[in-house]
Design an enzyme around this catalytic site. Structure first.
Site, short mmCIF file in Angstrom:
data_model
loop_
_atom_site.label_atom_id
_atom_site.label_comp_id
_atom_site.label_asym_id
_atom_site.label_seq_id
_atom_site.Cartn_x
_atom_site.Cartn_y
_atom_site.Cartn_z
N ASP A 52 20.04 18.13 -5.16
CA ASP A 52 20.76 17.74 -3.95
C ASP A 52 19.93 16.94 -2.95
O ASP A 52 20.37 16.71 -1.82
CB ASP A 52 21.31 19.00 -3.25
CG ASP A 52 22.40 19.66 -4.07
OD1 ASP A 52 22.99 18.96 -4.92
OD2 ASP A 52 22.66 20.86 -3.88
N HIS A 257 -4.17 -0.11 -7.52
CA HIS A 257 -3.06 0.60 -6.87
C HIS A 257 -3.19 2.12 -7.07
O HIS A 257 -2.24 2.81 -7.41
CB HIS A 257 -1.71 0.08 -7.38
CG HIS A 257 -1.38 -1.29 -6.86
ND1 HIS A 257 -0.47 -2.12 -7.43
CD2 HIS A 257 -1.89 -1.99 -5.81
CE1 HIS A 257 -0.41 -3.26 -6.76
NE2 HIS A 257 -1.26 -3.20 -5.77
N ASP A 274 -5.88 1.42 1.66
CA ASP A 274 -4.90 0.34 1.80
C ASP A 274 -3.63 1.01 2.30
O ASP A 274 -2.97 1.75 1.56
CB ASP A 274 -4.69 -0.33 0.43
CG ASP A 274 -3.76 -1.54 0.51
OD1 ASP A 274 -3.03 -1.69 1.50
OD2 ASP A 274 -3.78 -2.34 -0.47
N ASP A 285 0.22 -4.30 6.42
CA ASP A 285 -0.50 -4.11 5.16
C ASP A 285 -1.99 -4.36 5.43
O ASP A 285 -2.42 -5.50 5.55
CB ASP A 285 0.07 -5.12 4.13
CG ASP A 285 -0.52 -4.94 2.74
OD1 ASP A 285 -1.29 -3.98 2.54
OD2 ASP A 285 -0.21 -5.77 1.87
N HIS A 364 -7.27 -10.23 -8.55
CA HIS A 364 -5.95 -10.44 -7.93
C HIS A 364 -6.03 -11.65 -7.01
O HIS A 364 -7.09 -12.21 -6.81
CB HIS A 364 -5.49 -9.19 -7.18
CG HIS A 364 -6.43 -8.73 -6.09
ND1 HIS A 364 -6.54 -9.35 -4.88
CD2 HIS A 364 -7.31 -7.68 -6.05
CE1 HIS A 364 -7.42 -8.71 -4.13
NE2 HIS A 364 -7.92 -7.69 -4.82
N HIS A 368 -0.34 -12.46 -0.08
CA HIS A 368 1.10 -12.60 -0.37
C HIS A 368 1.82 -12.74 0.95
O HIS A 368 1.27 -12.41 2.01
CB HIS A 368 1.60 -11.37 -1.15
CG HIS A 368 1.19 -10.06 -0.56
ND1 HIS A 368 1.85 -9.47 0.49
CD2 HIS A 368 0.14 -9.23 -0.82
CE1 HIS A 368 1.25 -8.33 0.81
NE2 HIS A 368 0.19 -8.17 0.04
N HIS A 375 5.55 -7.12 -0.17
CA HIS A 375 5.39 -8.37 -0.93
C HIS A 375 6.66 -9.15 -0.63
O HIS A 375 7.67 -9.01 -1.32
CB HIS A 375 5.23 -8.08 -2.43
CG HIS A 375 3.93 -7.43 -2.75
ND1 HIS A 375 3.60 -6.98 -3.99
CD2 HIS A 375 2.84 -7.16 -1.97
CE1 HIS A 375 2.37 -6.45 -3.97
NE2 HIS A 375 1.91 -6.54 -2.75
N GLU A 398 -6.61 -10.85 1.60
CA GLU A 398 -7.15 -9.59 1.08
C GLU A 398 -8.05 -9.75 -0.15
O GLU A 398 -7.74 -9.20 -1.21
CB GLU A 398 -6.01 -8.63 0.76
CG GLU A 398 -4.88 -9.23 -0.09
CD GLU A 398 -3.83 -8.18 -0.45
OE1 GLU A 398 -4.23 -7.12 -0.95
OE2 GLU A 398 -2.64 -8.43 -0.23
N TYR A 402 -14.52 -5.58 -7.19
CA TYR A 402 -14.42 -4.26 -7.84
C TYR A 402 -15.33 -4.28 -9.05
O TYR A 402 -15.07 -5.03 -10.00
CB TYR A 402 -12.98 -3.98 -8.27
CG TYR A 402 -11.96 -4.36 -7.19
CD1 TYR A 402 -11.56 -3.44 -6.22
CD2 TYR A 402 -11.44 -5.66 -7.14
CE1 TYR A 402 -10.65 -3.80 -5.23
CE2 TYR A 402 -10.54 -6.03 -6.14
CZ TYR A 402 -10.15 -5.11 -5.20
OH TYR A 402 -9.25 -5.47 -4.22
N ARG A 420 -12.18 -3.88 -0.75
CA ARG A 420 -11.17 -4.87 -0.37
C ARG A 420 -11.08 -4.85 1.15
O ARG A 420 -11.22 -3.78 1.77
CB ARG A 420 -9.82 -4.53 -1.02
CG ARG A 420 -8.69 -5.48 -0.64
CD ARG A 420 -7.46 -5.42 -1.56
NE ARG A 420 -6.71 -4.19 -1.52
CZ ARG A 420 -6.74 -3.27 -2.47
NH1 ARG A 420 -7.49 -3.45 -3.55
NH2 ARG A 420 -6.02 -2.16 -2.36
N GLU A 422 -8.40 -6.38 4.06
CA GLU A 422 -7.08 -7.02 4.15
C GLU A 422 -6.56 -7.02 5.57
O GLU A 422 -6.54 -5.99 6.25
CB GLU A 422 -6.09 -6.27 3.25
CG GLU A 422 -4.66 -6.76 3.36
CD GLU A 422 -3.71 -6.11 2.35
OE1 GLU A 422 -3.98 -4.96 1.94
OE2 GLU A 422 -2.72 -6.75 1.98
N1 GLY Z 1 -0.67 -2.84 -0.39
C1 GLY Z 1 -0.21 -3.72 -1.38
C2 GLY Z 1 -0.95 -4.97 -1.34
O1 GLY Z 1 -1.97 -5.04 -0.69
O2 GLY Z 1 -0.55 -5.95 -1.88
MN MN Z 2 -1.36 -6.77 0.47
MN MN Z 3 -2.51 -3.77 0.91
#
Ligand code: GLY
Ligand code: MN
Ligand code: MN
Length: 455
Positions: A52, A257, A274, A285, A364, A368, A375, A398, A402, A420, A422
């Protein structure tokens, strides 16, 4: 300033989007639709989590962008040029005293007109009877084709009602067009009101990162830092994060992630967080990386400063007339140079960039679009060329490095370091503005903040 002091100062009204702005968005969208068309935009629906219990409801971003209406089970219909009965029709849940007693307030069709600017509104239970009549005589139907199979079938069932009546003179639509492209291009350009909300989301999120840094010490659990972050969000009216919070200590910081957040933080670990809140349906973000014990080791500091240099150089490229990929290109160059200098890559800069040797460490992209979705929507290329930046676009920057724990190609001392950094950046009339700069990011500033917290 302690987080609590900041909290009290921030307990002010959150900026919002006015009804006038929602109406303008609908007008701007309709101005781009072909003549004799109709657009259909469904809301999100509630999703069961277990028995529920439902997942917290989050309105569909496209639907909310055009309505500001946060209830499930609604459908927006836009009919450009329909002067007599209005161009904006909302189907929504009817008022229901019993359901409202159990589950909360509903606007109902009356509220949809009075409070949300619909020209006309009907109970969503009547949509199968009413919508075919609205489609009849319109040549083109715009909707987000293929996103939701149930909804695709519904649209076709409404069209088929008219098709079944052609011998009686009914005129079914003949063209089906994707709405996403036009609508998402509008969403890419943020208004002053949207930027005010995103700036506030950035400030709340920045304060949450400060709070986590101040709380951190060896021995605490990753989820305890997550708790600090979420607490600061909620205290400031942002009850949900914009995405699952990542708190990775030590080698967990190398998992892009990582959301398990269940390891114990050790002396000597770097912590990668993050995390960003969602405020009024807009995302922040932010990533910061800092030492658990308040002091970067020699290797951590060396790699951290490469990432920071890359991030600052990338941010500086952002201005109207620049293009989307410039920031990424700069991060690749600075990171590859840094890895060569520190001995993690060997060879000539140009050749290493050409064969993408940096991808072992930086796999990466540099960012974005950011907006109602973390995103966010919007094309990155137009006519096969990188998008030219324009005022009002918001993006993240960002870069990261790594070093996989099992990367035997580099000296042991570097392995398992994940970094990272960002921030969220808006393109302004003549350059850029960082929306998330209330959280420190130089080695000295981070160490000073953490030393202050533990003194
Ligand atoms: N937190 C997701 C990214 O940095 O793209
Ligand atoms: Mn991001
Ligand atoms: Mn992020």
């Amino acid at each position: 300033m302690t987080p609590n002091m900041m909290t009290r100062q921030q307990a002010q009204a959150t900026p919002t989007i006015s009804n006038r702005e929602y109406a303008r968005r609908r007008r701007d969208l309709m101005a781009q639709l072909e003549a004799d068309s109709i657009a259909i935009v469904p809301s999100a629906s509630e999703k069961i989590r277990n028995r529920d219990c439902e997942y917290p409801f989050r309105q569909d971003s496209d639907f909310y962008y055009l309505t500001g209406f946060a209830e499930p089970d609604a459908v927006l219909i836009l009919m450009p040029g329909r002067t007599k009965h209005g161009q904006c029709i909302l189907f929504c849940r009817d008022r229901d005293p019993t359901m409202e007693l159990w589950n909360g307030y509903r606007a109902g069709p009356e509220g949809a007109c009075e409070d949300y600017g619909a020209d006309d509104a009907f109970p969503v239970g009547d949509i199968d009877d009413i919508l075919p009549g609205l489609l009849e005589g319109r040549e083109r139907v715009y909707y987000a084709m293929g996103r939701n199979a149930d909804f695709d079938r519904k649209v076709m069932s409404w069209v088929n009602v008219i098709r079944s009546k052609v011998r009686a003179g009914a005129h079914p639509p003949g063209e089906f067009l994707d709405l996403d492209h036009i609508l998402h291009d509008l969403r890419l350009y943020k208004s002053a009101a949207e930027i005010r909300i995103m700036h506030k989301a950035g400030k709340i999120s920045a304060n949450a990162h400060v709070r986590a840094m101040q709380f951190c010490k060896p021995g605490v659990m990753e989820y305890q830092l997550e708790a600090e972050i979420l607490h600061e969000f909620a205290l400031n009216g942002a009850r949900h994060p914009a995405y699952s919070t990542i708190v990775g200590a030590g080698k967990n910081g190398c998992i892009l992630h990582y959301i398990d957040n269940n390891s114990k933080i050790k002396d000597g670990d770097l912590i990668l967080i993050d995390a960003g809140c969602e405020l009024e349906h807009y995302a922040a973000d932010i990533t910061r990386t800092f030492p658990a014990n308040g002091k970067f080791s020699k290797e951590q500091k060396a790699l951290y400063n490469v990432v920071l240099k890359a991030q600052l150089a990338a941010i500086k490229t952002i201005k109207p007339g620049g293009h989307w990929n410039q920031a990424h290109d700069v991060t690749v160059k600075v990171i590859t140079e840094g890895l060569i200098e520190l001995g993690l890559l060997k060879g000539e800069l140009k050749k290493l960039i050409a064969k993408e040797a940096y991808r072992d460490f930086y796999m990466h992209r540099a960012g974005h679009w950011l907006g109602m979705d973390v995103h966010d929507v919007g094309d990155y290329k137009v006519a096969n060329k990188w998008r030219v930046l324009e005022e009002g676009m918001v993006m993240t920057v960002e870069p990261g490095i790594y070093v996989a724990p099992d990367n035997t190609k580099v000296a042991k001392k570097w392995r398992g370091i994940g970094i990272r950094i960002e921030d969220d950046v808006v393109v302004t009339k003549d350059g850029y503005k960082v929306l998330t700069d209330d959280v420190p990011k130089t080695v000295d500033a981070i160490e000073a903040l953490m030393a202050g917290a533990n003194s």
